[in-house]
Enzyme design. Sequence first.
Site, PDB file in Angstrom:
ATOM      1  N   ASP A 134       0.801  -1.225   0.000  1.00 17.06           N
ATOM      2  CA  ASP A 134       0.000   0.000   0.000  1.00 17.06           C
ATOM      3  C   ASP A 134       0.831   1.271   0.000  1.00 17.06           C
ATOM      4  O   ASP A 134       0.325   2.338  -0.357  1.00 17.06           O
ATOM      5  CB  ASP A 134      -0.888   0.036   1.252  1.00 17.06           C
ATOM      6  N   SER A 135       2.046   1.184   0.451  1.00 18.65           N
ATOM      7  CA  SER A 135       2.819   2.394   0.705  1.00 18.65           C
ATOM      8  C   SER A 135       3.813   2.753  -0.391  1.00 18.65           C
ATOM      9  O   SER A 135       4.596   3.685  -0.240  1.00 18.65           O
ATOM     10  CB  SER A 135       3.535   2.271   2.052  1.00 18.65           C
TER      11      SER A 135
END
Length: 790
Positions: free
Chosen positions: A465-466
């Site tokens: 996600d990052s």
Amino acid sequence: MKHPYGYFNESGTEFHVTNPETPRAFDNFLWNRSLFSNVQQTGVGYCDYQIGDREAVQLLTGNGRVCDFDIFGRDSLMSRLLYIRDNETAEYWNVNWEPVRAPYDHYECIHGMGYTRIETSVKKIGASYRIFVPAGQDPVELWSLTVRNEGETARNLSIFIYNQFQFRYKWGFDSYGDMLFRSSEYRREDNAVVASKHPHVRPHDYLVGFLTSDMPMTAWDGTRSAFVGTYGTLREPKAVVEGHCSNTPGSSDATIGAAQYDILLEPGEERALSLILGVTDHPEHIREVRDRYLGKFEQYFHALQNEKQTMADAFTVQTPDAHLNRMFNYWVKEQAMFGAAWCRWGWNGYRDIVQHGFGVSSIDPNRSREILLEAVQYQYASGLALRGWNPVDTKAYSDSALWLVFTLVHYLRETDDQSILWQSVPFYDGGEATLLVHIERALNFLEEHKGAHGLCLIKYGDWNDSLTAVGKDGRGESVWLTEAYGEALQRMAGLMDHLGDDSKAAEYRSRFENVKTAVNESSWDGAWYVRCFDDEGAAVGSSRCREGKIFSESQAWALIAGIATPERAQVLLDSCVEQLQTPQGFKLLAPTFTQLDDHVGRISSMEPGICENGTIYSHINIWLILGMIRYGRPEEAYDAFCRFTAGYLEGEANHKHLNPPYIYANCYYGPDHKNSAWLMEFAWITGSISWILNVMMNDFLGILPDYDGLLIQPCIPRYWKEYRVVRRFRGAKYQIMVKNPDGQHEGVVSLTVDGKTVKGNKVPLFEDGFHTVIAQLGRYEDNSNVLSGR
């Protein structure tokens, strides 16, 4: 090594916490279709609910922490507090130890399947407190408290129960002023302290919380300030110190449900108290809840235990590893079922909930079916899907719809329910198509959206996600996503074979060969695969990077998808061991980011050792385990499993005694974290549980459902001489014994079913009955039969 904070019971169904001062929360989750409760080793925690399918997850009690590490302090908004006061001496303590934290003669918290029980003895007063959430859809917790006099003189006691009602909508509904719309009172006709929130605009009407009991309340309080005192704390609350609640209602303040019960106990005498904590849409309906449950707790508890036993009976294992046995016979299933019910505290991240459907297909295939049919409704006609729903998150994460393939294929191998393929389901942006077309659109989207290296575009991010800045201009590419796409293509090709669609099967296999070539030609860095390419074509996760040189996702899936050559597989595994392995498992990346990198994104600005930035991620570990198994390395896979699974306490510099040994976490804080290295981060809340369940059952123990039977294809340590699995499959039950007298790690030289020899390694289908299977490991001259099912 004995666990310093407790022990498992003999069957493995319970973990007994014997020291409440654990390094982090040793917690349990209890749930039904409308409510879930987090219960820590001292009984505190939080309680959330959602009525129907409305997009509204509501916090009923607790402090609202979605992180189970106590970043706000434990005294701030605690609930489920049980005080006992000796009215002769004015001494008081908690049944659940905190917040008073008085010395105890005995303390034990028993976490079981669907319940928690706390047993204490303080100053010759014994107490037993059990909490469970009944099956069904009533948003209630049911508590049973028994207090007994273990001394030789009569005791004059007061019991105080405390809960703080929150009524906060976790994902966005916080009405103007919040407390301006809260009130609380005592309803004598229901023997209940009732709190409510009544804003002008609200997501639903279930904003009436209550605490009621079968014993009349001596007194009560509805506001925290009255119970605690203006300058008091929950460790020394005014009502308990002075020995009486003040019957004060709440109004535009911190509304609570506090109840006082005065009892006299002769020596040896005990008194039982039943309480219900719940929520409803109108106070008039509290009576219905009381009538349904009071006096019938044991009936509902028995029904819940029957439900848990049905879950456990889906399959059972008996291997040389006692901890693996209890984890997979009970706790892994329990965690997988919680994830399939509530995902991320009620928020359905797309990849998360779809993976949970993948995880429970052998336990509750109906739930897998429901998840699939719901998830595709949040897919665009283009094939891309939302990042999540409840609430809706429209960020363009490129991997969301990909996970549908793994869940669908596994569901069909478990059930062969082909009707689901032809069911018409709407797209999120209009129009509709069959489920199979939804899946094809997801694969076509990835095929059609590739970058300069022939790899899938990462867009806002993928599983990680990052990695939010890699593709911010739309040109960044993901090596991991391309590998995972390749694995999905192979699984879909197998499904097309089963459906008799030779053309589509050939197309998917051709696509896979192109993917394999693209990854190998563009992404091999010399000792591992890079993670992605940014908008400018620069590699992320390369030896040329200052930080984040190696990421484990692209190594694991190069193995899983069969993209790495055997020579590269050996080199990248050596790199993972050298740079990523710790005594507690493999880190997601190394070195940890310490400075912002605008070409990488959010991950580079995180504190070291948290979330994606250098933690020991459970997903990564089980994916590497699957990759090792695919390349015939069971000893290494088993070592990796023991490292990242809490409960295996032996080994070098082992810190796993700091964590609850009966569950998995999303990750462990990494060794670079300043304060919490090696502690679990987000226990229970992880989509990796689905992979843990399926990889260890299907690929390690080798009992793999297939469209027309059960494949027996173990890949185990050579020193395992035998093990047994009992498994439900398509209406029949199979007792499977795997024998390994010659110390092999894979292959089957003989297979008998009900005493008859079967050619190959597939157990044929039966519609019902109990069937005995004996498989003996050896070496195939041609291993293709063994490997084809993987």
